[in-house]
Design an enzyme around this catalytic site. Structure first.
Site, mmCIF file in Angstrom:
data_model
loop_
_atom_site.group_PDB
_atom_site.id
_atom_site.type_symbol
_atom_site.label_atom_id
_atom_site.label_comp_id
_atom_site.label_asym_id
_atom_site.label_seq_id
_atom_site.Cartn_x
_atom_site.Cartn_y
_atom_site.Cartn_z
ATOM 1 N N HIS A 209 30.808 -55.225 -25.955
ATOM 2 C CA HIS A 209 30.567 -54.723 -24.595
ATOM 3 C C HIS A 209 31.456 -55.406 -23.558
ATOM 4 C CE1 HIS A 209 28.307 -58.471 -24.452
ATOM 5 N NE2 HIS A 209 28.409 -58.408 -23.149
HETATM 6 C C1 UD1 Z 1 26.454 -58.427 -18.434
HETATM 7 C C2 UD1 Z 1 27.032 -59.855 -18.327
HETATM 8 C C3 UD1 Z 1 27.486 -60.315 -19.700
HETATM 9 C C4 UD1 Z 1 26.376 -60.171 -20.714
HETATM 10 C C5 UD1 Z 1 25.879 -58.736 -20.715
HETATM 11 C C6 UD1 Z 1 24.755 -58.509 -21.700
HETATM 12 C C7 UD1 Z 1 28.175 -60.339 -16.177
HETATM 13 C C8 UD1 Z 1 29.490 -60.582 -15.556
HETATM 14 N N1 UD1 Z 1 28.217 -59.886 -17.450
HETATM 15 O O1 UD1 Z 1 27.509 -57.569 -18.790
HETATM 16 O O2 UD1 Z 1 27.866 -61.687 -19.624
HETATM 17 O O3 UD1 Z 1 26.879 -60.509 -21.995
HETATM 18 O O4 UD1 Z 1 25.426 -58.413 -19.396
HETATM 19 O O5 UD1 Z 1 24.399 -57.172 -21.733
HETATM 20 O O6 UD1 Z 1 27.156 -60.549 -15.561
HETATM 21 N N2 UD1 Z 1 24.007 -50.592 -17.539
HETATM 22 C C9 UD1 Z 1 23.001 -49.689 -17.779
HETATM 23 N N3 UD1 Z 1 21.708 -50.155 -17.775
HETATM 24 C C10 UD1 Z 1 21.405 -51.453 -17.535
HETATM 25 C C11 UD1 Z 1 22.457 -52.349 -17.266
HETATM 26 C C12 UD1 Z 1 23.737 -51.914 -17.284
HETATM 27 O O7 UD1 Z 1 23.219 -48.521 -18.014
HETATM 28 O O8 UD1 Z 1 20.203 -51.795 -17.551
HETATM 29 C C13 UD1 Z 1 25.406 -50.109 -17.564
HETATM 30 C C14 UD1 Z 1 25.918 -49.724 -16.212
HETATM 31 O O9 UD1 Z 1 26.645 -48.559 -16.343
HETATM 32 C C15 UD1 Z 1 26.846 -50.875 -15.849
HETATM 33 C C16 UD1 Z 1 27.296 -51.377 -17.181
HETATM 34 O O10 UD1 Z 1 26.232 -51.131 -18.086
HETATM 35 O O11 UD1 Z 1 27.906 -50.453 -15.043
HETATM 36 C C17 UD1 Z 1 27.618 -52.827 -17.151
HETATM 37 O O12 UD1 Z 1 26.513 -53.596 -16.665
HETATM 38 P P1 UD1 Z 1 26.752 -55.018 -15.927
HETATM 39 O O13 UD1 Z 1 25.460 -55.631 -15.589
HETATM 40 O O14 UD1 Z 1 27.760 -54.863 -14.866
HETATM 41 O O15 UD1 Z 1 27.478 -55.919 -16.990
HETATM 42 P P2 UD1 Z 1 27.386 -55.985 -18.553
HETATM 43 O O16 UD1 Z 1 28.615 -55.359 -19.103
HETATM 44 O O17 UD1 Z 1 26.070 -55.499 -19.049
#
Ligand code: UD1
Length: 375
Positions: A209
């Protein structure tokens, strides 16, 4: 300081939830402490958040900030703003922040601006790759922390080299392993993963991811080749993170994965299901940080799809190999994993299920420090 010090804990994203569970349980055992839990809402889907609260028996947060998914800057800024309001109202004696997600430095910054001390759980880890958002988050959070809880000797050494006061830094072990120990009976009782009809065939678990892996078509294409290499020799179970799911769709590469006959793409899983999936796998292929630790805790060999890791102890200890996004290196590492002797593997020192206990002991001592020392 009041006789009932207020300890506030902030969580935001999936890896935080796993780490807070054992810590919260230990804190709750301290009757004199007033506790509050803040969820920033960085992760919000049932499968990315609530299922972890349910399975790990984390209480309902006292406040949810609902920041949701945004650009890193906006997400960080929103946590910062909301946390200022929370901290002004609650005035805790210490704010505990965890790991390296965007919510971590944002909450820490709000606290230090108000003169509220910060304790950082999982301090000192360094990948020395400044392009990783988490590396920036880790460095900033450590700089703002009064108490730094390190998981492993390399983290301690990093903090010493960076000039932190030795009295502020504590080597306590890894709370992720505490969670694993606490849940092991449930994980083992769950047995082989459900609904996947894996039978007795050997399989690997694949997760990816990180922006560096999934945010470009090149990274995703390499990942697809790696899945193909691993699938040449058994099943590949691939729980797909929401970020990865949307990146695959955006780049038109979902079909390339779906067409690989031995690859099963599944939804993100809850903690117990996922750990039981890992426990029965012969190997893990991942770009995640936490999973490198969890695999070591379960004595399952891990192949890390990155060139560097902040969890160096897992490599030194022999349970983790770095292979980048290179299918040839992954193929060689899979050969190593097939012959890995799980029974001979030992966990790293202090990864014994008692890290939260050590953290709470230090916190208690610190809360009881003489007032002069607090000035
Ligand atoms: C975040 C953390 C990463 C961790 C990961 C675990 C940071 C910089 N990164 O990355 O260190 O390993 O979480 O999962 O904080 N999304 C959903 N539903 C959710 C959450 C996210 O659909 O409940 C999708 C959204 O489209 C979002 C994308 O996932 O844009 C990324 O989510 P984000 O919280 O920005 O970072 P992660 O890639 O999950």
């Amino acid at each position: 300081m009041s006789s009932n010090p207020h300890v506030q804990v902030v969580v935001g994203a999936r890896p935080n939830f796993v780490k807070v569970a054992p810590l919260w349980q230990r804190l709750q055992g301290q009757e004199r402490l007033r506790l509050s839990l803040i969820h920033t809402g960085q992760h919000y889907d049932y499968a990315m958040s609530q299922v972890f609260f349910e399975q790990l028996e984390i209480p309902r947060p006292h406040r949810c900030l609902d920041v949701g998914s945004q650009s890193h800057t906006r997400q960080t800024a929103e946590v910062l703003q909301h946390m200022e309001d929370v901290l002004l109202e609650d005035r805790p004696d210490v704010l505990v922040v965890i790991g390296d997600v965007n919510s971590t430095p944002a909450a820490a910054l709000a606290a230090v601006k108000l003169g509220i001390p910060v304790a950082h759980v999982e301090a000192g880890l360094r990948s020395f790759d400044g392009t990783m958002p988490e590396e920036v988050n880790r460095i900033l959070t450590d700089r703002m922390s009064t108490l730094l809880f390190a998981t492993e000797p390399a983290a301690l050494a990093n903090l010493q080299r960076e000039g932190f006061d030795a009295a502020a830094v504590h080597l306590v072990g890894n709370v992720m392993i505490d969670a694993l120990h606490a849940q092991l009976p449930a994980i083992r009782a769950r047995g082989a993963p459900h609904g996947l009809a894996l039978g007795a065939q050997p399989y690997v678990v694949l997760t990816a991811h990180r922006p560096a892996t999934v945010d470009t078509p090149e990274g995703l294409t390499q990942l697809c080749r790696i899945a193909e290499v691993a699938a040449g020799d058994g099943l590949v179970v691939f729980p797909v993170h929401p970020r990865t799911r949307s990146a695959l769709e955006r780049c038109g590469l979902s079909g390339a994965f779906e067409r690989l006959p031995n690859v099963r793409m599944v939804k993100p899983m809850g903690y117990v299901d996922f750990m039981s999936l890992v426990d029965s796998a012969y190997c893990v292929l991942t770009d995640s940080g936490g999973l490198q630790s969890e695999a070591a805790g379960l004595r399952v060999p891990c192949i890390t799809l990155r060139e560097v890791t902040e969890h160096v102890i897992t490599v030194e200890h022999g349970s983790n190999r770095l292979a980048g996004l290179d299918p040839d290196r992954v193929a060689a590492a899979l050969e190593w994993a097939r012959h890995y002797d799980r029974r001979a593997a030992t966990p790293p020192p202090l990864w014994d299920g008692h890290a939260a206990e050590r953290i709470v002991a230090v916190l208690n001592q610190w809360l009881d420090r003489p007032r002069e020392a607090a000035a």
